[in-house]
Design a protein around this motif. Structure first.
Motif, PDB file in Angstrom:
ATOM      1  N   ALA A 133      28.170  -6.796  89.725  1.00 45.28           N
ATOM      2  CA  ALA A 133      29.463  -7.416  90.048  1.00 45.28           C
ATOM      3  C   ALA A 133      30.323  -7.463  88.778  1.00 45.28           C
ATOM      4  N   PHE A 184      40.726  -8.570  96.831  1.00 41.44           N
ATOM      5  CA  PHE A 184      39.475  -9.301  97.052  1.00 41.44           C
ATOM      6  C   PHE A 184      39.705 -10.383  98.096  1.00 41.44           C
ATOM      7  N   ASN A 235      35.730  -4.906 105.015  1.00 42.62           N
ATOM      8  CA  ASN A 235      34.959  -4.325 103.911  1.00 42.62           C
ATOM      9  C   ASN A 235      35.637  -4.480 102.566  1.00 42.62           C
ATOM     10  N   THR A 236      36.619  -5.345 102.514  1.00 45.30           N
ATOM     11  CA  THR A 236      37.297  -5.617 101.246  1.00 45.30           C
ATOM     12  C   THR A 236      36.301  -6.283 100.289  1.00 45.30           C
ATOM     13  N   PRO A 237      36.339  -5.946  98.989  1.00 48.21           N
ATOM     14  CA  PRO A 237      35.447  -6.608  98.033  1.00 48.21           C
ATOM     15  C   PRO A 237      35.592  -8.134  98.068  1.00 48.21           C
ATOM     16  N   SER A 278      34.735 -12.109  96.257  1.00 44.68           N
ATOM     17  CA  SER A 278      34.417 -12.943  95.095  1.00 44.68           C
ATOM     18  C   SER A 278      34.082 -14.345  95.576  1.00 44.68           C
ATOM     19  N   PHE A 280      28.217 -10.974  95.099  1.00 42.37           N
ATOM     20  CA  PHE A 280      29.155 -10.047  95.764  1.00 42.37           C
ATOM     21  C   PHE A 280      29.734  -9.056  94.737  1.00 42.37           C
ATOM     22  N   ASP A 281      31.077  -8.901  94.715  1.00 43.66           N
ATOM     23  CA  ASP A 281      31.679  -7.828  93.904  1.00 43.66           C
ATOM     24  C   ASP A 281      32.320  -8.319  92.618  1.00 43.66           C
TER      25      ASP A 281
END
Ligand SMILES: *Cc1c(COP(=O)(O)O)cnc(C)c1O
Length: 370
Positions: free
Chosen positions: A31, A160, A196-198, A200, A215-216
């Motif tokens: 991440a 995000f 499917n958006t990143p 946080s 997560f991302d």
């Protein structure tokens, strides 16, 4: 304030700050590791902290307010800067001019940014979902409303989807899992193009809850500055803040001497009381009187009597006389007096201790190589 003219010296170790960034980044990898630097970098000075974190590799920053974003933009021309407050009225042009991306916290925010994006877009933003704090972010009903009107996002690029943990500092608090599950559920009912958006989710403490929470992108704050991210466990972070106060005067007194306003303390037996040049006007909280400890050469000494505006009184009877003469320094925060201990004595959290640090200190920034 100038070194010789200040009553207390605040040392901020930017090398330790950078090491803390690298530790958190490695822990959260793969991440991305952003940094939360709201409130003047938790009171430590955004002018120094922002560029130091950038030098350590951080490229994404969160601040609370657009005014903080404008300040940070002038320091970091290439960073991504996100505004946690969302949008304030009539500020859209300023966000655009300074490339500040709002965290959209409500349908109200979304509509405001969408109206602006219609003529000036496409524009970037983050989308906040409220998974359990009832503070900021879309609730379930708002997410469903958005899903029914996905055209609101036609000219907005959501980089995000984010949410915020309420109890992450207590690792086994069931709220953590509940919020995680709610986040997954909320993602599943978002408009299709955001599913499917990143994502946080984690603050400092969230990083230590494990990979399910990473997560991302993660956005630590307090741990960067040396605060302990877990309640009641050893602190893995390096110390960033050291506060030392100067002794103004030393008094050798007999027993039963009253000390400070209200005479709330009386010496027991003959004692040596040092008067130290720091007080509640400097952010040394009044509640610390008769409660906190300081240290001289790693010997802990109690704060006795009330904290005054500019002064505290410390019982230094057990310290060798040569170490507590006028002009000598007493450790107030840091070293033998950990930040987290001061916070506990003040019935608060390290965040409040840092953000309260006053403006009368001589501030010195160390940049030990990482
Ligand atoms: C302040 C803040 C953070 C950072 O929290 P720490 O506990 O200091 O790591 C992260 N996310 C949001 C939304 C915040 O407000």
């Amino acid at each position: 304030m100038e070194r010789k003219l200040a009553g207390a010296h605040l040392t901020i170790n930017l090398g330790a700050l950078k090491e803390n960034y690298c530790l958190l980044r490695d822990k959260a990898a793969p991440a991305e590791c952003a940094a939360s630097v709201k409130a003047n970098a938790y009171g430590l000075g955004i002018e120094k902290v922002g560029p130091a974190l950038y030098a350590a590799g951080c490229r994404r920053f969160f601040v609370a307010l657009p005014g903080e974003g404008v300040t940070l933009r002038a320091l970091l021309p290439d960073a991504k800067i996100h505004i946690l407050a969302g949008l304030l009225p009539d500020t859209e042009e300023i966000y655009l001019a300074h490339r500040l991306d709002p965290v959209l916290n409500s349908l109200h925010d979304i509509r405001q940014w969408a109206a602006f994006a219609k003529t000036r877009g496409p524009l970037h933003a983050l989308l906040h979902l409220d998974t359990g704090m009832t503070r900021l972010g879309l609730l379930e009903a708002e997410i469903r409303e958005l899903a029914a009107a996905p055209e609101l996002l036609n000219n907005i690029e959501i980089d995000f989807v984010m949410s915020h943990l309420s109890c992450a500092d207590v690792a086994d608090d069931p709220m953590n899992r509940e919020q995680l599950e709610k986040l997954e559920f909320f993602r599943s009912i978002l408009p299709k193009k955001l599913r499917n958006t990143p994502v946080s989710f984690a603050n400092s403490a969230g990083i230590f809850l494990g990979p399910d929470y990473h997560f991302d992108m993660v956005r630590p704050g307090i741990a960067l500055f040396g605060g302990n991210p877990h309640a009641g466990a050893p602190n893995p972070m390096r110390e960033v803040v050291h506060l030392r106060g100067r002794i103004l005067r030393v008094a050798d007194v007999d027993s039963e001497f009253p000390v400070g306003y209200g005479a709330t303390f009386r010496t027991e037996g003959s004692s040596r009381i040092a008067t130290v040049s720091v007080g509640y006007a400097d952010g040394y909280f009044r509640v610390l009187g008769n409660k906190a400890e300081c240290a001289i050469n790693n010997i802990k000494v109690p704060v006795v009597g009330r904290v005054s505006m500019d002064i505290i009184t410390v019982d230094v009877s057990k310290v060798p006389a040569g170490d507590c003469a006028p002009g000598a320094f007493v450790d107030l925060i840091g070293g033998a007096v950990p930040l987290d201990e001061v916070a506990v004595h003040a019935d608060t959290i390290p965040y409040e201790v840092l953000t309260a640090l006053g403006s009368r200190y001589y501030r010195e920034y160390l940049d030990a190589a990482v």
